[in-house]
Design a protein around this motif. Structure first.
Motif, short mmCIF file in Angstrom:
data_model
loop_
_atom_site.label_atom_id
_atom_site.label_comp_id
_atom_site.label_asym_id
_atom_site.label_seq_id
_atom_site.Cartn_x
_atom_site.Cartn_y
_atom_site.Cartn_z
N PHE A 284 12.40 8.53 1.71
CA PHE A 284 10.96 8.44 1.96
C PHE A 284 10.55 9.42 3.04
CE2 PHE A 284 12.60 5.48 5.14
CZ PHE A 284 11.76 5.63 6.23
N GLU A 285 9.25 9.70 3.08
CA GLU A 285 8.67 10.58 4.09
C GLU A 285 7.45 9.89 4.70
OE1 GLU A 285 8.84 15.17 3.30
OE2 GLU A 285 8.17 14.18 1.45
N ILE A 286 7.24 10.14 5.98
CA ILE A 286 6.03 9.65 6.65
C ILE A 286 5.13 10.86 6.86
CG2 ILE A 286 5.08 8.49 8.67
CD1 ILE A 286 7.80 7.11 8.99
N LEU A 287 4.06 10.94 6.09
CA LEU A 287 3.11 12.03 6.19
C LEU A 287 1.95 11.60 7.09
CD1 LEU A 287 3.12 13.03 2.42
CD2 LEU A 287 4.61 13.87 4.26
N GLN A 288 1.04 12.49 7.35
CA GLN A 288 -0.03 12.18 8.30
C GLN A 288 -0.87 10.99 7.86
OE1 GLN A 288 -2.34 15.42 9.92
NE2 GLN A 288 -4.18 14.16 10.06
N ASN A 289 -1.18 10.93 6.57
CA ASN A 289 -2.09 9.87 6.12
C ASN A 289 -1.49 8.93 5.09
OD1 ASN A 289 -1.95 11.72 4.09
ND2 ASN A 289 -4.14 11.78 3.66
N GLU A 290 -0.19 9.04 4.83
CA GLU A 290 0.44 8.12 3.89
C GLU A 290 1.96 8.14 4.04
OE1 GLU A 290 0.04 9.19 -0.24
OE2 GLU A 290 0.07 11.34 0.22
N ILE A 291 2.58 7.12 3.46
CA ILE A 291 4.04 7.04 3.39
C ILE A 291 4.43 7.24 1.94
CG2 ILE A 291 6.08 5.62 3.79
CD1 ILE A 291 4.40 4.03 5.83
N MET A 292 5.35 8.13 1.69
CA MET A 292 5.81 8.40 0.33
C MET A 292 7.24 7.89 0.17
SD MET A 292 3.30 9.93 -1.25
CE MET A 292 4.13 10.61 -2.67
N VAL A 293 7.43 6.87 -0.66
CA VAL A 293 8.76 6.39 -1.02
C VAL A 293 9.03 6.87 -2.42
CG1 VAL A 293 10.20 4.38 -1.44
CG2 VAL A 293 8.60 4.36 0.49
N TYR A 294 10.09 7.65 -2.56
CA TYR A 294 10.40 8.27 -3.84
C TYR A 294 11.31 7.34 -4.64
CZ TYR A 294 8.39 12.18 -1.35
OH TYR A 294 7.54 12.97 -0.61
N SER A 295 10.70 6.32 -5.26
CA SER A 295 11.46 5.28 -5.93
C SER A 295 12.15 5.77 -7.20
CB SER A 295 10.55 4.09 -6.28
OG SER A 295 9.48 4.50 -7.11
N GLU A 296 11.72 6.91 -7.72
CA GLU A 296 12.35 7.47 -8.93
C GLU A 296 13.41 8.51 -8.59
OE1 GLU A 296 11.71 6.27 -11.92
OE2 GLU A 296 10.31 4.86 -11.00
N ALA B 219 4.36 -1.17 9.13
CA ALA B 219 3.60 -2.35 9.53
C ALA B 219 2.10 -2.07 9.52
CB ALA B 219 4.05 -2.80 10.92
N LEU B 220 1.71 -0.90 10.04
CA LEU B 220 0.29 -0.54 10.03
C LEU B 220 -0.23 -0.36 8.61
CD1 LEU B 220 0.15 2.04 12.99
CD2 LEU B 220 -0.92 -0.23 12.93
N GLN B 221 0.59 0.21 7.75
CA GLN B 221 0.18 0.40 6.37
C GLN B 221 -0.04 -0.94 5.68
OE1 GLN B 221 -0.36 3.58 4.77
NE2 GLN B 221 -1.43 2.12 3.43
N PHE B 222 0.82 -1.90 5.96
CA PHE B 222 0.66 -3.24 5.40
C PHE B 222 -0.64 -3.88 5.88
CE2 PHE B 222 1.51 -7.88 5.65
CZ PHE B 222 1.72 -8.13 4.29
N GLY C 262 0.81 -1.20 0.00
CA GLY C 262 0.00 0.00 0.00
C GLY C 262 0.85 1.25 0.00
N VAL C 263 2.15 1.07 -0.26
CA VAL C 263 3.08 2.19 -0.39
C VAL C 263 3.65 2.10 -1.80
CG1 VAL C 263 5.18 3.30 0.48
CG2 VAL C 263 3.66 2.09 2.06
N GLU C 264 3.18 2.98 -2.68
CA GLU C 264 3.45 2.84 -4.11
C GLU C 264 4.93 2.68 -4.42
OE1 GLU C 264 2.61 5.29 -8.27
OE2 GLU C 264 1.52 5.80 -6.44
N GLY C 265 5.75 3.54 -3.87
CA GLY C 265 7.18 3.48 -4.18
C GLY C 265 7.84 2.20 -3.68
N LEU C 266 7.45 1.74 -2.49
CA LEU C 266 8.01 0.50 -1.97
C LEU C 266 7.54 -0.69 -2.79
CD1 LEU C 266 9.63 -1.13 0.05
CD2 LEU C 266 7.69 -1.03 1.63
N ASP C 267 6.26 -0.71 -3.14
CA ASP C 267 5.75 -1.80 -3.98
C ASP C 267 6.51 -1.88 -5.30
OD1 ASP C 267 3.87 -2.80 -2.19
OD2 ASP C 267 2.30 -1.44 -2.88
N GLY D 98 -6.88 8.99 9.52
CA GLY D 98 -8.17 9.08 8.85
C GLY D 98 -8.75 7.74 8.45
N TRP D 99 -8.20 6.66 9.02
CA TRP D 99 -8.69 5.32 8.69
C TRP D 99 -9.92 4.99 9.54
CZ3 TRP D 99 -3.36 2.38 9.13
CH2 TRP D 99 -2.50 2.86 8.13
N ASP D 100 -10.97 4.54 8.90
CA ASP D 100 -12.19 4.15 9.60
C ASP D 100 -12.07 2.67 9.99
OD1 ASP D 100 -14.70 3.77 10.63
OD2 ASP D 100 -15.73 3.82 8.69
N MET D 101 -11.45 2.39 11.12
CA MET D 101 -11.17 1.01 11.51
C MET D 101 -12.43 0.28 11.97
SD MET D 101 -8.11 0.88 10.64
CE MET D 101 -7.76 -0.79 11.17
#
Length: 226
Positions: A210-222, A36-39, A4-9, A70-73
């Protein structure tokens, strides 16, 4: 199995292989629990069942973190099993992970299992030979389960490239290393990751920021590191 992390995937050629074991290794503050939570969340969004075992953070703190994202668990109450084990209770923690976890996986049908951090489980064994034996047994048991396992581990104080006890990176199929890198002028600190190994699958060997933002993780694979 997408993180669920585009750059890591992208670095993992699409994600983890099903029924494989992944170790996320990093020092404090590098985002091991965030990954781990993102996974876990990605699996829930795909209709899967997930078991998350915390040996460190309390349930309410993890729930607050997910709510902040912002996840509706509540929508996943029947498919998300969040458990906390007290690592100071040696017998309970060891018994729960070794004996009760396989039965829980089979009864729930969970396809994703997270233990965060496995290094606290390893630390329950004072003798190095016992630690190695118990970790090997745990991994062998988990390989018979129909799930993908993600373990987080602290790095060794003496080696920022290895896990605290130097075991999980050898036992896991995939190892993702998280660490800090300081700029040449020592004016900035970057978070970077690398896929150290991935059995049975091609993967990127580059180091990416990479950066850990409030609602997502951004891995800059490029992106290049510097």
């Amino acid at each position: 199995m997408s993180f669920g992390v585009e750059g890591l995937d992208a670095m993992l050629s699409g994600g983890l292989l099903e029924k494989s074991i992944c170790a996320i290794v990093g020092t404090y503050g590098t985002g091991k629990t965030s990954f781990a939570l993102q996974f876990a969340y990605e699996g829930l969004c795909r209709g899967e069942k997930v078991i998350y075992i915390s040996l460190e953070e309390r349930e309410e703190l993890l729930q607050a973190t997910m709510a902040q994202k912002g996840w509706d668990m509540e929508a996943f109450d029947d498919r998300f099993y969040l458990l906390r084990l007290d690592p100071t209770d040696f017998n309970l923690a060891v018994s729960s992970i070794k004996s009760e976890l396989p039965a829980l996986i089979e009864s729930t049908g969970a396809s994703r299992v997270i233990i965060d951090p496995i290094s606290l489980f390893e630390g329950l064994f004072e003798d190095e030979a016992d630690r190695r034996q118990e970790m090997f047994r745990l991994i062998e048991v988990m390989r018979d389960e129909d799930c993908t396992l993600v373990l987080t581990s602290e790095t060794s104080p003496a080696n920022q490239y290895g896990s605290r006890y130097g075991l999980v990176e050898y036992l896991a199929d995939t190892v993702v290393l998280l660490r800090y890198v300081r700029s040449r002028g020592l004016t900035e600190v970057y978070l970077v990751l690398e896929v150290v190994k991935m059995r049975r699958s091609p993967h990127s060997r580059e180091i990416k920021p990479f950066e850990i933002l409030q609602n997502e993780i951004m891995v800059y694979s490029e992106a290049s590191l510097f």
